[in-house]
Design an enzyme around this catalytic site. Structure first.
Site, short mmCIF file in Angstrom:
data_model
loop_
_atom_site.label_atom_id
_atom_site.label_comp_id
_atom_site.label_asym_id
_atom_site.label_seq_id
_atom_site.Cartn_x
_atom_site.Cartn_y
_atom_site.Cartn_z
N TYR A 171 48.27 49.41 33.89
CA TYR A 171 47.56 48.13 33.73
C TYR A 171 48.48 47.09 33.09
O TYR A 171 48.64 45.98 33.61
CB TYR A 171 46.30 48.35 32.87
CG TYR A 171 45.55 47.08 32.50
CD1 TYR A 171 44.53 46.59 33.31
CD2 TYR A 171 45.84 46.38 31.32
CE1 TYR A 171 43.82 45.43 32.96
CE2 TYR A 171 45.15 45.23 30.95
CZ TYR A 171 44.14 44.76 31.78
OH TYR A 171 43.45 43.62 31.42
N1 LIG Z 1 37.49 41.36 28.72
C1 LIG Z 1 38.64 41.23 28.07
O1 LIG Z 1 38.67 41.38 26.84
C2 LIG Z 1 39.90 40.90 28.82
C3 LIG Z 1 41.07 40.69 28.08
C4 LIG Z 1 42.25 40.37 28.75
C5 LIG Z 1 42.24 40.26 30.13
N2 LIG Z 1 41.08 40.47 30.83
C6 LIG Z 1 41.14 40.31 32.29
O2 LIG Z 1 40.00 39.56 32.72
C7 LIG Z 1 39.70 39.88 34.08
C8 LIG Z 1 38.21 40.11 34.24
O3 LIG Z 1 37.84 41.28 33.55
P1 LIG Z 1 36.47 41.40 32.74
O4 LIG Z 1 36.83 41.58 31.33
O5 LIG Z 1 35.55 40.31 33.14
O6 LIG Z 1 35.96 42.83 33.24
P2 LIG Z 1 34.79 43.31 34.24
O7 LIG Z 1 33.50 42.64 33.92
O8 LIG Z 1 34.83 44.79 34.18
O9 LIG Z 1 35.27 42.75 35.64
C9 LIG Z 1 36.23 43.39 36.45
C10 LIG Z 1 35.87 43.06 37.88
O10 LIG Z 1 36.86 43.61 38.74
C11 LIG Z 1 36.20 44.19 39.85
N3 LIG Z 1 36.97 45.26 40.45
C12 LIG Z 1 37.49 46.35 39.85
N4 LIG Z 1 38.08 47.15 40.75
C13 LIG Z 1 37.90 46.55 41.97
C14 LIG Z 1 38.26 46.89 43.30
N5 LIG Z 1 38.88 48.04 43.59
N6 LIG Z 1 37.93 46.03 44.29
C15 LIG Z 1 37.28 44.88 44.03
N7 LIG Z 1 36.89 44.51 42.79
C16 LIG Z 1 37.21 45.34 41.77
C17 LIG Z 1 34.92 44.75 39.26
O11 LIG Z 1 33.97 44.97 40.29
P3 LIG Z 1 32.86 46.14 40.14
O12 LIG Z 1 32.06 45.77 38.92
O13 LIG Z 1 32.11 46.06 41.39
O14 LIG Z 1 33.63 47.40 39.96
C18 LIG Z 1 34.52 43.65 38.29
O15 LIG Z 1 33.73 42.68 38.91
C19 LIG Z 1 40.58 41.08 34.43
O16 LIG Z 1 41.70 40.63 35.18
C20 LIG Z 1 41.04 41.60 33.07
O17 LIG Z 1 42.29 42.25 33.16
C21 LIG Z 1 39.92 40.78 30.20
#
Ligand SMILES: NC(=O)c1ccc[n+]([C@@H]2O[C@H](COP(=O)([O-])OP(=O)(O)OC[C@H]3O[C@@H](n4cnc5c(N)ncnc54)[C@H](OP(=O)(O)O)[C@@H]3O)[C@@H](O)[C@H]2O)c1
Length: 255
Positions: A171
């Site tokens: 990751y």
């Molecule tokens: N939350 C944090 O603290 C944080 C911090 C730094 C960076 N980020 C970044 O922010 C972004 C959004 O993450 P989030 O925190 O909002 O997490 P999240 O709610 O878990 O969202 C991740 C999304 O990615 C989708 N996804 C995962 N695998 C997939 C696949 N094979 N094909 C298509 N879609 C897929 C998921 O779909 P499904 O639900 O259908 O699996 C989900 O909608 C990511 O790039 C993450 O690295 C988040």
């Protein structure tokens, strides 16, 4: 990073009127929050994700709020082939003729483990979703973005991709690759196109991915995804015209 002239920036209600914006991972977390916000500000959003039920729920929320009709494009980025991305681009061309914004947001955490013990299959899956998918999607959509007079590509990054840290494995390495891809693409598009390319580290946000990464943390103490939306709006809208090749930190942005 944020410069002084945007420290008081707020999004105009019609900021994204008539823009067509594709969001990956649009069914939950930051993807859902940005998709609904883009629609509230006038954009037609294309909701790409793995779980149709979640995408339909976002679609309904936008419709109930009176936003422009969204589109749903189910795609599993883990198994998608280069041809799948080309097919997506053909569909967008047929339906909309161009693309004004592309938000790479979907991510797979995979596992937190030392590199010496990192599971090979999980490595491939994580690199596929977090690094190869943004490459293939960007490549397939580039001509559509050129058709826009003012296009924006945004990569969602992570602090672990800006400074390597133990156990963040595939990751973290993929996110570092995403930062480099952003810079290469910004350099390649700066002179001959009207495409800007930037990345955002959202910082800690309450989501399923965050809970997987930090199971012992109290999610109630984390900001909701809506808190990081302003920087995404800024980069998708016309006020960021000319801003390219930059790394943004959502925590340092007004909102
Ligand atoms: N939350 C944090 O603290 C944080 C911090 C730094 C960076 N980020 C970044 O922010 C972004 C959004 O993450 P989030 O925190 O909002 O997490 P999240 O709610 O878990 O969202 C991740 C999304 O990615 C989708 N996804 C995962 N695998 C997939 C696949 N094979 N094909 C298509 N879609 C897929 C998921 O779909 P499904 O639900 O259908 O699996 C989900 O909608 C990511 O790039 C993450 O690295 C988040």
């Amino acid at each position: 990073m944020v410069n002084t002239d945007i420290k008081d920036w707020i999004a105009a209600p019609d900021l994204l009127t008539d823009r067509i914006i594709l969001i990956t991972g649009a069914g939950s977390g930051i993807g859902r929050a940005t998709a609904t916000a883009f629609a509230r500000h006038g954009a037609t959003v294309i909701l790409l994700g793995r779980t149709v039920r979640k995408l339909e729920s976002v679609y309904d929320e936008i419709e109930d709020a009176g936003g422009p009709q969204a589109a749903i494009y189910p795609l599993d980025l883990c198994g998608a082939t280069p041809q799948d991305y080309e097919n997506l681009a053909v569909t967008i061309r047929k339906e909309f003729g161009r693309l004004d914004g592309l938000l790479h947001n979907a991510a797979l955490l995979g596992a937190l483990a030392p590199l010496t013990h990192f599971d090979t299959e999980l490595w491939f899956q994580s690199i596929q979703v977090n690094l190869t998918a943004p490459f293939l999607l960007t490549r397939a959509c580039l001509e559509l973005l050129v058709q826009s007079g003012d296009a924006s590509i945004v990569f969602t990054s992570d602090e672990t991709g800006r400074q390597g840290r133990a156990y963040w494995g595939a990751y973290g390495i993929a996110k570092a690759g995403v930062e480099c891809m952003m810079q290469i693409l910004a350099d390649e598009t700066e002179t001959n196109t009207r495409i800007r390319v930037n990345s955002i580290d959202p910082g800690p946000v309450r989501s399923a991915l965050r809970t997987l990464a930090y199971p012992g943390e109290n999610p109630g103490k984390l900001p909701l995804p809506d808190a990081v939306v302003p920087v995404y709006l800024y980069l998708m809208g016309p006020d960021s015209r000319g801003v390219t090749g930059q790394q943004f930190d959502a925590r340092a942005f007004p909102g």
